[in-house]
Design an enzyme around this catalytic site. Structure first.
Site, PDB file in Angstrom:
ATOM      1  CG  ASP A   1      73.170  47.609  82.329  1.00  0.00           C
ATOM      2  OD1 ASP A   1      73.442  46.508  82.861  1.00  0.00           O
ATOM      3  OD2 ASP A   1      73.905  48.135  81.474  1.00  0.00           O
TER       4      ASP A   1
ATOM      5  CB  CYS B   1      77.346  39.680  82.833  1.00  0.00           C
ATOM      6  SG  CYS B   1      77.103  41.454  82.568  1.00  0.00           S
TER       7      CYS B   1
ATOM      8  CE1 TYR C   1      75.065  44.104  78.334  1.00  0.00           C
ATOM      9  CE2 TYR C   1      74.732  41.804  78.920  1.00  0.00           C
ATOM     10  CZ  TYR C   1      74.323  43.116  78.969  1.00  0.00           C
ATOM     11  OH  TYR C   1      73.180  43.459  79.651  1.00  0.00           O
TER      12      TYR C   1
ATOM     13  CE1 TYR D   1      78.728  46.229  77.166  1.00  0.00           C
ATOM     14  CE2 TYR D   1      76.813  47.248  76.170  1.00  0.00           C
ATOM     15  CZ  TYR D   1      77.603  47.000  77.274  1.00  0.00           C
ATOM     16  OH  TYR D   1      77.259  47.546  78.485  1.00  0.00           O
TER      17      TYR D   1
ATOM     18  CD  GLU E   1      73.519  38.599  82.178  1.00  0.00           C
ATOM     19  OE1 GLU E   1      72.596  39.320  81.738  1.00  0.00           O
ATOM     20  OE2 GLU E   1      74.604  39.062  82.540  1.00  0.00           O
TER      21      GLU E   1
END
Length: 238
Positions: A61, A152, A156, A183, A226
């Site tokens: 990441d 993305c 999230y 998140y 993803e």
């Protein structure tokens, strides 16, 4: 254990059937579900994910964020209004000046050093998604680029919101609680909300029914990649 809930700042405003993002998500179908409800995500929620898998994910990441910064630099170039340039520039600055630092600090709590992360080889899943995003931006326009980024950015927030609302999620004693709450929080919720608004604006200016099929294909492919990024973390794939 705190009561699980879907954050109010996320659900009512953003899950509406007429938003462009919702149309893309619906078109992605099972690929979206494979991404947002991947086994990696489920194990984050119940705390059963192997810590080695999470560290592998964190390293990748970090490398992923570097390429996201490149994508926003490309978004500045692809913009033809000052408003779009400012939006992209602010996102680029946020990654370089804030998010990278926060990520490094978070990773240090997991015993990860920035120099070591920077020197790590990119996993195939990292290469696949980041280069796909950049390719769509290079070959297409600003709308193509944002559609590739959206799984993305918005995904999230949706993943974390669903985890917070899921009775199976365990927060007390969960080593991944900080990640989930980050998140699911209002600050990241605003980031995701801004992306949905930007998608609506770009589609109104640059879209149309003739483009939707290709854009949906981009979104679906990005969602599949993803899911591959989660799989890379879960299986410790190189």
């Amino acid at each position: 254990m705190p009561e699980h809930r879907t954050p109010e700042h996320w659900t009512p405003e953003h899950r509406t059937p007429n938003r462009f993002f919702d149309r893309l998500r619906e078109a992605a179908g099972e690929e979206w579900m494979r991404y947002t409800r991947h086994e990696f995500v489920r194990r984050l929620g119940d705390g059963s994910l192997e810590q080695a898998a999470f560290r592998h994910y964190l390293i990748q990441d970090y490398l992923f964020l570097i390429h996201f910064a490149r994508a926003y630099a490309l978004a500045v170039y692809k913009s033809d209004t000052l408003a779009d340039m400012r939006q992209a520039g602010a996102s680029l600055s946020a990654i370089l000046d804030l998010e990278m630092g926060l990520h490094v600090k978070f990773c240090s709590g997991w015993g990860l050093d920035e120099d070591a992360m920077a020197a790590a080889p990119e996993a195939a899943g990292t290469l696949a998604y980041t280069r796909f995003v950049l390719e769509r931006g290079m070959a297409g326009d600003l709308l193509d680029l944002h559609v590739a980024l959206a799984p993305c950015i918005v995904g999230y927030a949706e993943i974390a919101a669903e985890l917070m609302a899921d009775p199976a999620t365990k927060l007390d004693g969960n080593p991944y609680r900080e990640w989930i709450e980050m998140y699911a929080g209002e600050e990241y919720g605003r980031v995701a909300a801004a992306e949905i608004v930007q998608l609506d604006s770009l589609y109104a200016r640059r879209g149309g029914d003739a483009r939707f099929g290709d854009l949906a294909k981009t979104f679906t492919t990005a969602s599949r990649l993803e899911a591959g990024f989660w799989e890379m973390g879960l299986r410790l794939l190189p």
